[in-house]
Design an enzyme around this catalytic site. Structure first.
Site, PDB file in Angstrom:
ATOM      1  N   LYS A 212       0.841  -1.201   0.000  1.00 21.21           N
ATOM      2  CA  LYS A 212       0.000   0.000   0.000  1.00 21.21           C
ATOM      3  C   LYS A 212       0.877   1.252   0.000  1.00 21.21           C
ATOM      4  O   LYS A 212       0.693   2.162  -0.781  1.00 21.21           O
ATOM      5  CB  LYS A 212      -0.905  -0.034   1.238  1.00 21.21           C
ATOM      6  CG  LYS A 212      -1.844   1.125   1.343  1.00 21.21           C
ATOM      7  CD  LYS A 212      -2.697   0.984   2.596  1.00 21.21           C
ATOM      8  CE  LYS A 212      -3.392   2.306   2.876  1.00 21.21           C
ATOM      9  NZ  LYS A 212      -4.141   2.273   4.134  1.00 21.21           N
ATOM     10  N   GLU A 218      10.957  -4.457   4.051  1.00 20.48           N
ATOM     11  CA  GLU A 218      11.061  -5.864   3.654  1.00 20.48           C
ATOM     12  C   GLU A 218      10.621  -6.054   2.198  1.00 20.48           C
ATOM     13  O   GLU A 218      11.265  -6.764   1.420  1.00 20.48           O
ATOM     14  CB  GLU A 218      10.183  -6.749   4.568  1.00 20.48           C
ATOM     15  CG  GLU A 218      10.590  -6.767   6.034  1.00 20.48           C
ATOM     16  CD  GLU A 218       9.993  -5.628   6.846  1.00 20.48           C
ATOM     17  OE1 GLU A 218       9.530  -4.618   6.246  1.00 20.48           O
ATOM     18  OE2 GLU A 218      10.000  -5.725   8.082  1.00 20.48           O
ATOM     19  N   GLU A 359      -3.158  -6.145  15.619  1.00 17.00           N
ATOM     20  CA  GLU A 359      -2.735  -4.836  15.109  1.00 17.00           C
ATOM     21  C   GLU A 359      -3.893  -3.839  15.212  1.00 17.00           C
ATOM     22  O   GLU A 359      -3.670  -2.638  15.351  1.00 17.00           O
ATOM     23  CB  GLU A 359      -2.240  -4.948  13.649  1.00 17.00           C
ATOM     24  CG  GLU A 359      -1.302  -3.815  13.260  1.00 17.00           C
ATOM     25  CD  GLU A 359      -0.658  -3.973  11.892  1.00 17.00           C
ATOM     26  OE1 GLU A 359      -1.374  -3.940  10.881  1.00 17.00           O
ATOM     27  OE2 GLU A 359       0.585  -4.106  11.823  1.00 17.00           O
TER      28      GLU A 359
HETATM   29  O1  F6P Z   1       4.081  -2.225   9.672  1.00 15.55           O
HETATM   30  C1  F6P Z   1       2.748  -2.535   9.715  1.00 15.55           C
HETATM   31  C2  F6P Z   1       2.105  -2.404   8.370  1.00 15.55           C
HETATM   32  O2  F6P Z   1       1.942  -1.077   8.045  1.00 15.55           O
HETATM   33  C3  F6P Z   1       0.777  -3.146   8.297  1.00 15.55           C
HETATM   34  O3  F6P Z   1      -0.261  -2.439   8.841  1.00 15.55           O
HETATM   35  C4  F6P Z   1       0.659  -3.407   6.843  1.00 15.55           C
HETATM   36  O4  F6P Z   1      -0.285  -4.410   6.575  1.00 15.55           O
HETATM   37  C5  F6P Z   1       2.073  -3.821   6.513  1.00 15.55           C
HETATM   38  O5  F6P Z   1       2.889  -3.004   7.336  1.00 15.55           O
HETATM   39  C6  F6P Z   1       2.473  -3.682   5.067  1.00 15.55           C
HETATM   40  O6  F6P Z   1       2.342  -2.374   4.608  1.00 15.55           O
HETATM   41  P1  F6P Z   1       2.435  -2.007   3.061  1.00 15.55           P
HETATM   42  O7  F6P Z   1       1.304  -2.668   2.361  1.00 15.55           O
HETATM   43  O8  F6P Z   1       2.340  -0.518   3.014  1.00 15.55           O
HETATM   44  O9  F6P Z   1       3.759  -2.497   2.553  1.00 15.55           O
END
Ligand code: F6P
Length: 554
Positions: A212, A218, A359
């Site tokens: 998102k 990671e 969470e």
């Molecule tokens: O670090 C927590 C978080 O923001 C979660 O809420 C989310 O699902 C995950 O990391 C991955 O986030 P993104 O889709 O922005 O990579």
């Protein structure tokens, strides 16, 4: 200011006090007795909706408990909170956003306004975009750099951009389309990348960078590793667009990574990560099971949305499950909740619900910033049965903690092997039965005497054999796992979590707690690499940094 920014202190409400008094009166409540005095208990405390049967009769409750819990829901304005959720009010107050995952599963023709703009045409447009790409992969029209069709799709994402899609695509494996395999790459641990890439051929692999924010460490590290690997295997920069697509609300960052504009599927800030499997984050699900099954998943979730909005609280599955959780967490001091799926395909549901619940409701202040005055979200744990029976169920049966459990089981197996499914189903039922019945001292002694033991042996062994019983559980039975029923099941837990947050007055849709670790991680990394000379904030962390550096020098 909206009402949800001025939440009530739930513990000060008359209905809360009434529950406290009631709890004291149930100190000696015994489920065995409750069943024997009321032969209708099972039918009174069970219900069916959206293809799910819920038996909640094995709980430390009577009808009065249910009434008092429903009073609590009413007194906290739950009906108003549910309306606010579906109407797109900014109930995620600390981020000034609505939480509109429910819009993603609404039928064509519905209207949902965010800042005065109907978001439904855009939701439908993205579903159409997904249909196109999924169709071209399944029909073999999407070709890799050697003109071969795609055989493997790798979702690179973590948290909500991983757990929901993984749960659903693996749970619906019997619906998988032939010819396309789905894989998940989440952790930054290079071993995960190493093991997965060894199974793949770059020319027939499509990577979905699913983030998102498009800023998650990671995911970005894995996406870069995947690109290096693709180039090393013979792919070229010019053909990259055939092998990398993205799902993100951060279009610019995805483009900067090298993803073609037309290969970026949008996300919206009104969908939280852990609620996002219904959006284009669910693309790997659709790649696996096809778009018509994906739409079935959405309509199953929609049926639960309808049930949640319309059923009276005493017949409302998510509301009842939420109230039972509050009953144990706030009135019986339970600190955890076990999720025990008796189905191989549902084995990842515990991990998904861990993120969804912990969470969302791992919070200590209310929407207005004032401290909560009661316990909030429990620790969610568990795993697939029967395996857990030979590992951690011992603690459920004889440990000192009260741990409510949700058993989830289908009636029909996709893979009947001799009488295995009957045994699996029997084990599921007998576990909840054992938790409830337990074994009294008299029963334990009688059993030992029947084995011919002398009285000294009986008295020595009996305390070890006693099982207190009276331990609560819900059993959720699905006829069989289907896209529709799974959609309803996952949506049911989403709403359960929301109901609890609304009653406690906390925000289920932010996650500020995870940020500090991310920030500190950068400083630790710079000290490991020697880019930062200042010692760490504490000697323990510095000592561990030195240990790592020492080993790498040696
Ligand atoms: O670090 C927590 C978080 O923001 C979660 O809420 C989310 O699902 C995950 O990391 C991955 O986030 P993104 O889709 O922005 O990579």
């Amino acid at each position: 200011m909206a009402y949800y920014q001025h939440p009530l202190d739930v513990t000060a409400l008359p209905s809360w006090q009434a529950l406290q008094t009631h709890r004291a009166s149930l100190q000696n409540f015994n489920m065995r007795e409750a069943f024997s005095t009321d032969p209708e208990r099972f039918s009174k405390l069970s219900l069916s909706s959206c293809g799910i049967f819920l038996d909640y009769s094995k709980n430390l409750i009577n009808q009065e408990t249910r009434e008092l819990l429903v009073n609590l829901a009413q007194e906290t304005g739950l009906a108003q909170s549910i309306r606010a959720l579906f109407d797109g009010e900014p109930i995620n107050a600390s981020e000034a956003r609505p939480a509109l995952h429910t819009a993603l599963r609404r039928p064509i023709g519905d209207k949902v306004l965010v800042d005065g703009v109907d978001v439904m045409p855009e939701v439908q447009r993205v579903l159409h975009q997904m249909t196109e790409v999924v169709g071209s992969i399944h029909d073999g029209l999407w070709r890799g750099y050697t003109e071969k069709p795609i055989t493997d799709v790798v979702n690179i994402g973590i948290g909500g951009s991983f757990l929901g899609p993984q749960l659903v695509s693996e749970a619906l494996l019997p619906f998988a389309q032939r010819g396309v395999r789905c894989h998940y790459l989440a952790n930054i641990d290079g071993s995960e990348f190493h093991e997965l890439s060894a199974k793949l051929r770059a020319e027939t692999t499509l990577f979905i960078v699913s983030s998102k924010s498009f800023s998650t460490l990671e995911t970005l590290k894995n996406a870069q590793a995947a690109r290096r690997w693709y180039l090393a295997q013979g792919g070229s920069e010019a053909q990259l667009y055939r092998h990398f697509i993205a799902v993100s609300s951060n279009r610019e960052a995805a483009v900067a990574f090298g993803i073609h504009e037309e290969n970026i599927f949008p996300m919206w800030d009104w969908v939280g990560g852990r609620y996002s499997l219904w959006s284009a984050i669910g693309l790997p699900i659709a790649m696996s099971i096809g778009m018509s099954n994906f739409k079935e998943l959405l309509s199953g979730a929609y049926s639960m949305d309808e049930h949640f909005q319309s059923a009276p609280f005493e017949d409302n599955m998510p509301v009842l499950l939420a109230l039972l959780g509050i009953w144990y967490g706030n009135f019986w001091d339970a600190q955890s909740q076990a999720i025990l799926p008796y189905d191989h395909y549902l084995r990842n549901i515990t991990k998904h619900l861990q993120q969804l619940d912990m969470e969302s409701n791992g919070k200590r202040v209310r929407q207005d910033g004032s401290p909560v005055s009661c316990a909030t979200g429990p620790v969610i744990w568990g795993g697939v049965g029967c395996n857990g029976q030979h590992a951690y169920h011992q603690l459920l049966h004889q440990g000192t903690q009260l741990i409510p459990a949700d058993f989830i089981v289908p009636v029909v197996s996709y893979n009947p092997v001799a009488d295995h499914h009957q045994w699996l189903y029997a084990n599921c039922l007998s576990q909840s039965q054992a938790l409830m019945l337990g074994k009294s001292r008299a029963e334990a002694e009688a059993e030992l005497r029947a084995k011919g033991m002398n009285e000294e042996q009986v008295q020595f062994l009996a305390p070890h054999k006693v099982i207190p019983g009276n331990r609560p559980s819900n059993t959720l039975v699905l006829e069989r796992i289907s896209p529709r029923r799974l959609g309803a099941l996952v949506a049911m837990y989403e709403h359960k979590v929301f109901v609890q947050s609304a009653i406690w007055g906390i925000n289920a849709f932010d996650q500020w707690g995870v940020e500090l670790g991310k920030e500190l991680g950068k400083g630790v990394y710079q000290r490991l690499t020697g880019d930062e000379q200042q010692p760490a904030e504490d000697p323990s962390t510095q000592g561990l940094i030195d240990y790592f550096r020492g080993r790498h020098r040696g």
